[in-house]
Design a protein around this motif. Structure first.
Motif, PDB file in Angstrom:
ATOM      1  N   ILE A 174      54.136  15.703  23.026  1.00  0.00           N
ATOM      2  CA  ILE A 174      55.355  16.595  23.468  1.00  0.00           C
ATOM      3  C   ILE A 174      54.927  17.403  24.680  1.00  0.00           C
ATOM      4  CG2 ILE A 174      57.216  17.751  22.791  1.00  0.00           C
ATOM      5  CD1 ILE A 174      57.307  15.118  21.615  1.00  0.00           C
ATOM      6  N   SER A 175      55.675  17.414  25.602  1.00  0.00           N
ATOM      7  CA  SER A 175      55.161  18.493  26.735  1.00  0.00           C
ATOM      8  C   SER A 175      56.457  19.297  26.801  1.00  0.00           C
ATOM      9  CB  SER A 175      55.231  17.623  28.135  1.00  0.00           C
ATOM     10  OG  SER A 175      56.479  17.319  28.608  1.00  0.00           O
ATOM     11  N   HIS A 176      55.830  20.538  26.941  1.00  0.00           N
ATOM     12  CA  HIS A 176      56.733  21.704  27.060  1.00  0.00           C
ATOM     13  C   HIS A 176      56.148  22.265  28.432  1.00  0.00           C
ATOM     14  CE1 HIS A 176      59.145  25.169  26.034  1.00  0.00           C
ATOM     15  NE2 HIS A 176      57.995  26.142  26.124  1.00  0.00           N
ATOM     16  N   ARG A 177      57.176  22.553  29.537  1.00  0.00           N
ATOM     17  CA  ARG A 177      56.934  23.027  30.754  1.00  0.00           C
ATOM     18  C   ARG A 177      55.663  22.530  31.574  1.00  0.00           C
ATOM     19  NH1 ARG A 177      58.220  29.733  29.488  1.00  0.00           N
ATOM     20  NH2 ARG A 177      60.455  29.001  28.811  1.00  0.00           N
ATOM     21  N   GLY A 178      55.818  21.232  31.509  1.00  0.00           N
ATOM     22  CA  GLY A 178      54.568  20.403  31.924  1.00  0.00           C
ATOM     23  C   GLY A 178      53.291  20.677  31.183  1.00  0.00           C
ATOM     24  N   ALA A 179      53.122  21.291  30.150  1.00  0.00           N
ATOM     25  CA  ALA A 179      51.746  21.296  29.438  1.00  0.00           C
ATOM     26  C   ALA A 179      51.833  20.193  28.312  1.00  0.00           C
ATOM     27  CB  ALA A 179      51.553  22.730  28.942  1.00  0.00           C
ATOM     28  N   PRO A 180      50.697  19.752  27.859  1.00  0.00           N
ATOM     29  CA  PRO A 180      50.702  18.773  26.510  1.00  0.00           C
ATOM     30  C   PRO A 180      50.658  19.630  25.464  1.00  0.00           C
ATOM     31  CG  PRO A 180      48.560  18.938  27.772  1.00  0.00           C
ATOM     32  CD  PRO A 180      49.494  19.630  28.486  1.00  0.00           C
ATOM     33  N   GLY A 181      51.211  19.192  24.374  1.00  0.00           N
ATOM     34  CA  GLY A 181      51.213  19.428  23.195  1.00  0.00           C
ATOM     35  C   GLY A 181      51.811  18.940  21.942  1.00  0.00           C
ATOM     36  N   TYR A 182      52.175  19.405  20.733  1.00  0.00           N
ATOM     37  CA  TYR A 182      52.690  18.734  19.816  1.00  0.00           C
ATOM     38  C   TYR A 182      53.772  19.737  18.857  1.00  0.00           C
ATOM     39  CZ  TYR A 182      48.613  20.714  17.801  1.00  0.00           C
ATOM     40  OH  TYR A 182      47.625  21.613  17.396  1.00  0.00           O
ATOM     41  N   HIS A 183      54.713  19.188  18.170  1.00  0.00           N
ATOM     42  CA  HIS A 183      55.384  19.952  17.158  1.00  0.00           C
ATOM     43  C   HIS A 183      54.942  19.978  15.912  1.00  0.00           C
ATOM     44  CE1 HIS A 183      58.874  21.066  19.549  1.00  0.00           C
ATOM     45  NE2 HIS A 183      58.798  19.991  20.285  1.00  0.00           N
ATOM     46  N   VAL A 184      54.738  20.942  15.111  1.00  0.00           N
ATOM     47  CA  VAL A 184      54.266  21.044  13.635  1.00  0.00           C
ATOM     48  C   VAL A 184      55.436  21.083  12.869  1.00  0.00           C
ATOM     49  CG1 VAL A 184      53.040  22.176  12.043  1.00  0.00           C
ATOM     50  CG2 VAL A 184      52.135  22.428  14.271  1.00  0.00           C
ATOM     51  N   LEU A 185      55.509  19.722  12.124  1.00  0.00           N
ATOM     52  CA  LEU A 185      56.653  19.733  11.014  1.00  0.00           C
ATOM     53  C   LEU A 185      56.364  19.582   9.667  1.00  0.00           C
ATOM     54  CD1 LEU A 185      58.087  16.627  12.967  1.00  0.00           C
ATOM     55  CD2 LEU A 185      59.087  18.651  13.072  1.00  0.00           C
ATOM     56  N   THR A 186      56.801  20.458   8.840  1.00  0.00           N
ATOM     57  CA  THR A 186      56.326  20.779   7.365  1.00  0.00           C
ATOM     58  C   THR A 186      57.389  20.302   6.516  1.00  0.00           C
ATOM     59  OG1 THR A 186      54.760  22.302   8.324  1.00  0.00           O
ATOM     60  CG2 THR A 186      55.277  22.435   5.935  1.00  0.00           C
ATOM     61  N   VAL A 187      57.334  20.033   5.461  1.00  0.00           N
ATOM     62  CA  VAL A 187      58.369  19.795   4.172  1.00  0.00           C
ATOM     63  C   VAL A 187      58.341  21.143   3.637  1.00  0.00           C
ATOM     64  CG1 VAL A 187      58.687  18.352   2.300  1.00  0.00           C
ATOM     65  CG2 VAL A 187      58.056  17.391   3.995  1.00  0.00           C
ATOM     66  N   LEU A 188      59.556  21.782   3.211  1.00  0.00           N
ATOM     67  CA  LEU A 188      59.587  23.101   2.608  1.00  0.00           C
ATOM     68  C   LEU A 188      60.242  22.639   1.407  1.00  0.00           C
ATOM     69  CD1 LEU A 188      59.602  26.053   2.719  1.00  0.00           C
ATOM     70  CD2 LEU A 188      61.860  26.036   3.507  1.00  0.00           C
ATOM     71  N   ARG A 189      59.849  22.806   0.175  1.00  0.00           N
ATOM     72  CA  ARG A 189      60.107  22.566  -1.211  1.00  0.00           C
ATOM     73  C   ARG A 189      61.324  23.687  -1.462  1.00  0.00           C
ATOM     74  NH1 ARG A 189      55.073  21.398  -4.674  1.00  0.00           N
ATOM     75  NH2 ARG A 189      54.620  23.303  -3.421  1.00  0.00           N
ATOM     76  N   LEU A 190      62.484  23.480  -1.817  1.00  0.00           N
ATOM     77  CA  LEU A 190      63.298  24.500  -2.124  1.00  0.00           C
ATOM     78  C   LEU A 190      63.430  24.928  -3.505  1.00  0.00           C
ATOM     79  CD1 LEU A 190      66.328  23.425   0.367  1.00  0.00           C
ATOM     80  CD2 LEU A 190      64.108  24.946   0.877  1.00  0.00           C
ATOM     81  N   PRO A 191      63.848  25.931  -4.107  1.00  0.00           N
ATOM     82  CA  PRO A 191      63.902  26.446  -5.580  1.00  0.00           C
ATOM     83  C   PRO A 191      64.760  25.185  -6.327  1.00  0.00           C
ATOM     84  CG  PRO A 191      64.171  28.341  -4.114  1.00  0.00           C
ATOM     85  CD  PRO A 191      64.146  27.093  -3.166  1.00  0.00           C
ATOM     86  N   GLU A 192      65.693  24.743  -5.835  1.00  0.00           N
ATOM     87  CA  GLU A 192      66.472  23.987  -6.597  1.00  0.00           C
ATOM     88  C   GLU A 192      66.001  22.481  -6.685  1.00  0.00           C
ATOM     89  OE1 GLU A 192      68.539  23.838  -2.726  1.00  0.00           O
ATOM     90  OE2 GLU A 192      67.869  25.305  -3.771  1.00  0.00           O
ATOM     91  N   GLY A 193      64.723  22.233  -5.916  1.00  0.00           N
ATOM     92  CA  GLY A 193      64.097  21.061  -5.827  1.00  0.00           C
ATOM     93  C   GLY A 193      64.155  20.047  -4.879  1.00  0.00           C
ATOM     94  N   SER A 194      65.350  20.247  -4.075  1.00  0.00           N
ATOM     95  CA  SER A 194      65.363  19.694  -2.980  1.00  0.00           C
ATOM     96  C   SER A 194      64.104  19.783  -1.787  1.00  0.00           C
ATOM     97  CB  SER A 194      66.688  19.651  -2.209  1.00  0.00           C
ATOM     98  OG  SER A 194      66.811  21.006  -1.997  1.00  0.00           O
ATOM     99  N   ARG A 195      64.213  19.038  -0.687  1.00  0.00           N
ATOM    100  CA  ARG A 195      63.171  19.315   0.298  1.00  0.00           C
ATOM    101  C   ARG A 195      63.884  19.333   1.555  1.00  0.00           C
ATOM    102  NH1 ARG A 195      60.321  16.628  -3.758  1.00  0.00           N
ATOM    103  NH2 ARG A 195      58.368  17.396  -4.001  1.00  0.00           N
TER     104      ARG A 195
END
Length: 72
Positions: free
Chosen positions: A34-55
């Motif tokens: 994934i590029s941003h303003r012409g620079a190479p990179g990546y997005h960090v994606l994380t699952v967040l566990r919510l208090p009621e059990g959903s994600r």
């Protein structure tokens, strides 16, 4: 704005919210090339566990790639 898992579907796209949960580091991945303003990179994606059990999948942002050694 504070939100619950049930209320997220009702919000407009890209609405800014606050939500509490626990990041699940075992379910984190990188969306590469994934590029941003012409620079190479990546997005960090994380699952967040919510208090009621959903994600919730959270995009934690873009990180610039280290170009590393050049192969010749």
């Amino acid at each position: 704005m504070w939100a619950s898992a049930a209320s997220l579907a009702q919000l407009p796209r890209y609405a800014r919210v606050r939500i509490e949960g626990v990041p699940d580091g075992e379910r984190q991945f990188l969306l590469e090339n994934i590029s941003h303003r012409g620079a190479p990179g990546y997005h960090v994606l994380t699952v967040l566990r919510l208090p009621e059990g959903s994600r919730l999948l959270v995009n934690r942002g873009w990180v610039r790639s280290d170009p590393g050694p050049t192969v010749r």
